[in-house]
Design a protein around this motif. Structure first.
Motif, PDB file in Angstrom:
ATOM      1  N   ASP A  56       0.600  -0.888  -0.020  1.00  0.00           N
ATOM      2  CA  ASP A  56       0.355   0.192   0.234  1.00  0.00           C
ATOM      3  C   ASP A  56       0.647   1.542   0.171  1.00  0.00           C
ATOM      4  OD1 ASP A  56      -2.236  -1.097   0.173  1.00  0.00           O
ATOM      5  OD2 ASP A  56      -2.545  -1.851   2.009  1.00  0.00           O
ATOM      6  N   SER A  57       2.047   1.435   0.722  1.00  0.00           N
ATOM      7  CA  SER A  57       2.896   2.269   0.734  1.00  0.00           C
ATOM      8  C   SER A  57       3.145   2.562  -0.646  1.00  0.00           C
ATOM      9  CB  SER A  57       3.802   2.423   1.598  1.00  0.00           C
ATOM     10  OG  SER A  57       4.739   1.174   2.085  1.00  0.00           O
ATOM     11  N   VAL A  58       3.849   1.700  -1.520  1.00  0.00           N
ATOM     12  CA  VAL A  58       4.642   1.250  -2.564  1.00  0.00           C
ATOM     13  C   VAL A  58       3.021   2.186  -3.116  1.00  0.00           C
ATOM     14  CG1 VAL A  58       5.417   0.838  -4.803  1.00  0.00           C
ATOM     15  CG2 VAL A  58       5.608  -0.467  -2.321  1.00  0.00           C
ATOM     16  N   VAL A  59       1.772   1.602  -3.470  1.00  0.00           N
ATOM     17  CA  VAL A  59       1.061   2.082  -4.772  1.00  0.00           C
ATOM     18  C   VAL A  59       0.757   3.577  -4.035  1.00  0.00           C
ATOM     19  CG1 VAL A  59      -1.182   1.536  -5.406  1.00  0.00           C
ATOM     20  CG2 VAL A  59       0.235  -0.655  -4.132  1.00  0.00           C
ATOM     21  N   ARG A  60       0.693   3.907  -2.986  1.00  0.00           N
ATOM     22  CA  ARG A  60       0.392   5.520  -2.261  1.00  0.00           C
ATOM     23  C   ARG A  60       1.499   6.177  -2.466  1.00  0.00           C
ATOM     24  NH1 ARG A  60       1.224   5.176   2.810  1.00  0.00           N
ATOM     25  NH2 ARG A  60      -0.419   3.198   3.218  1.00  0.00           N
ATOM     26  N   ALA A  61       2.888   5.715  -2.726  1.00  0.00           N
ATOM     27  CA  ALA A  61       3.696   6.661  -3.721  1.00  0.00           C
ATOM     28  C   ALA A  61       3.544   7.137  -5.153  1.00  0.00           C
ATOM     29  CB  ALA A  61       5.168   6.245  -3.646  1.00  0.00           C
ATOM     30  N   GLY A  62       3.263   6.376  -6.216  1.00  0.00           N
ATOM     31  CA  GLY A  62       2.941   6.814  -7.271  1.00  0.00           C
ATOM     32  C   GLY A  62       4.210   6.397  -8.284  1.00  0.00           C
ATOM     33  N   PRO A  63       3.300   6.772  -9.646  1.00  0.00           N
ATOM     34  CA  PRO A  63       4.374   6.480 -10.542  1.00  0.00           C
ATOM     35  C   PRO A  63       5.181   7.659 -10.875  1.00  0.00           C
ATOM     36  CG  PRO A  63       2.070   6.502 -11.688  1.00  0.00           C
ATOM     37  CD  PRO A  63       2.104   6.313  -9.739  1.00  0.00           C
ATOM     38  N   SER A  64       5.242   8.900 -10.129  1.00  0.00           N
ATOM     39  CA  SER A  64       5.666   9.890 -10.744  1.00  0.00           C
ATOM     40  C   SER A  64       7.094  10.377 -11.538  1.00  0.00           C
ATOM     41  CB  SER A  64       6.007  10.592  -9.369  1.00  0.00           C
ATOM     42  OG  SER A  64       7.438  10.253  -8.127  1.00  0.00           O
ATOM     43  N   GLY A  65       8.002   8.741 -10.791  1.00  0.00           N
ATOM     44  CA  GLY A  65       8.808   9.191 -11.821  1.00  0.00           C
ATOM     45  C   GLY A  65       8.510   8.633 -13.442  1.00  0.00           C
ATOM     46  N   ALA A  66       7.757   8.038 -13.253  1.00  0.00           N
ATOM     47  CA  ALA A  66       7.657   7.409 -14.908  1.00  0.00           C
ATOM     48  C   ALA A  66       6.914   9.189 -15.369  1.00  0.00           C
ATOM     49  CB  ALA A  66       6.737   6.048 -14.812  1.00  0.00           C
ATOM     50  N   VAL A  67       5.928   9.360 -14.954  1.00  0.00           N
ATOM     51  CA  VAL A  67       4.844  10.786 -15.790  1.00  0.00           C
ATOM     52  C   VAL A  67       6.215  11.815 -16.041  1.00  0.00           C
ATOM     53  CG1 VAL A  67       3.710  12.559 -14.767  1.00  0.00           C
ATOM     54  CG2 VAL A  67       2.849  10.245 -14.136  1.00  0.00           C
ATOM     55  N   THR A  68       7.428  11.600 -14.963  1.00  0.00           N
ATOM     56  CA  THR A  68       8.332  12.837 -15.125  1.00  0.00           C
ATOM     57  C   THR A  68       8.700  12.407 -16.636  1.00  0.00           C
ATOM     58  OG1 THR A  68       7.869  13.286 -12.785  1.00  0.00           O
ATOM     59  CG2 THR A  68      10.247  13.726 -14.453  1.00  0.00           C
ATOM     60  N   VAL A  69       9.428  11.030 -15.885  1.00  0.00           N
ATOM     61  CA  VAL A  69       9.664  11.148 -17.939  1.00  0.00           C
ATOM     62  C   VAL A  69       9.222  10.888 -18.873  1.00  0.00           C
ATOM     63  CG1 VAL A  69      11.294   8.780 -19.295  1.00  0.00           C
ATOM     64  CG2 VAL A  69      11.451   9.454 -16.950  1.00  0.00           C
ATOM     65  N   ALA A  70       7.759  11.055 -18.556  1.00  0.00           N
ATOM     66  CA  ALA A  70       7.041  10.833 -19.881  1.00  0.00           C
ATOM     67  C   ALA A  70       6.792  12.098 -20.799  1.00  0.00           C
ATOM     68  CB  ALA A  70       5.785  10.392 -19.934  1.00  0.00           C
ATOM     69  N   ALA A  71       7.011  13.117 -18.716  1.00  0.00           N
ATOM     70  CA  ALA A  71       6.725  14.653 -19.486  1.00  0.00           C
ATOM     71  C   ALA A  71       7.923  15.303 -20.451  1.00  0.00           C
ATOM     72  CB  ALA A  71       6.370  15.548 -18.529  1.00  0.00           C
ATOM     73  N   ILE A  72       9.140  15.364 -19.963  1.00  0.00           N
ATOM     74  CA  ILE A  72      10.257  15.306 -20.679  1.00  0.00           C
ATOM     75  C   ILE A  72      10.080  14.940 -21.997  1.00  0.00           C
ATOM     76  CG2 ILE A  72      12.791  15.196 -20.603  1.00  0.00           C
ATOM     77  CD1 ILE A  72      12.403  14.936 -17.486  1.00  0.00           C
ATOM     78  N   ALA A  73      10.164  13.319 -22.515  1.00  0.00           N
ATOM     79  CA  ALA A  73      10.025  13.279 -23.248  1.00  0.00           C
ATOM     80  C   ALA A  73       8.972  13.779 -24.677  1.00  0.00           C
ATOM     81  CB  ALA A  73      10.091  11.206 -23.652  1.00  0.00           C
ATOM     82  N   THR A  74       7.824  14.526 -23.572  1.00  0.00           N
ATOM     83  CA  THR A  74       6.654  14.605 -24.436  1.00  0.00           C
ATOM     84  C   THR A  74       7.002  16.177 -24.552  1.00  0.00           C
ATOM     85  OG1 THR A  74       5.028  13.705 -23.661  1.00  0.00           O
ATOM     86  CG2 THR A  74       4.512  16.032 -24.695  1.00  0.00           C
ATOM     87  N   ALA A  75       7.524  16.532 -24.118  1.00  0.00           N
ATOM     88  CA  ALA A  75       8.682  18.234 -24.396  1.00  0.00           C
ATOM     89  C   ALA A  75       9.371  18.030 -25.481  1.00  0.00           C
ATOM     90  CB  ALA A  75       8.756  18.777 -22.808  1.00  0.00           C
ATOM     91  N   ILE A  76      10.659  16.924 -25.194  1.00  0.00           N
ATOM     92  CA  ILE A  76      11.164  16.754 -26.117  1.00  0.00           C
ATOM     93  C   ILE A  76      10.601  16.808 -27.574  1.00  0.00           C
ATOM     94  CG2 ILE A  76      13.400  15.789 -26.645  1.00  0.00           C
ATOM     95  CD1 ILE A  76      14.270  14.993 -24.439  1.00  0.00           C
TER      96      ILE A  76
END
Length: 58
Positions: free
Chosen positions: A20-40
């Motif tokens: 539950d603690s891992v799931v609560r943390a969420g996929p913030s790293g994946a969202v960050t990588v996707a946002a950077i790739a989209t910006a590029i």
């Protein structure tokens, strides 16, 4: 071959709390990588548009 120690059985409640603690943390790293790739990709598209299409049209 690597030998690992045998798995220790832990209670299900502690394991559930860990998951539950891992799931609560969420996929913030994946969202960050996707946002950077989209910006590029968007930046490349604008650069291509400004330096290739506009000079040919004018």
């Amino acid at each position: 071959m690597l030998n690992s120690p045998p798995l220790q059985h832990c209670d299900e409640e502690a394991e559930r709390r860990d998951v539950d603690s891992v799931v609560r943390a969420g996929p913030s790293g994946a969202v960050t990588v996707a946002a950077i790739a989209t910006a590029i990709v968007v930046a490349c598209w604008f650069a291509f548009y400004l330096f290739v299409f506009l000079p040919r049209g004018s």
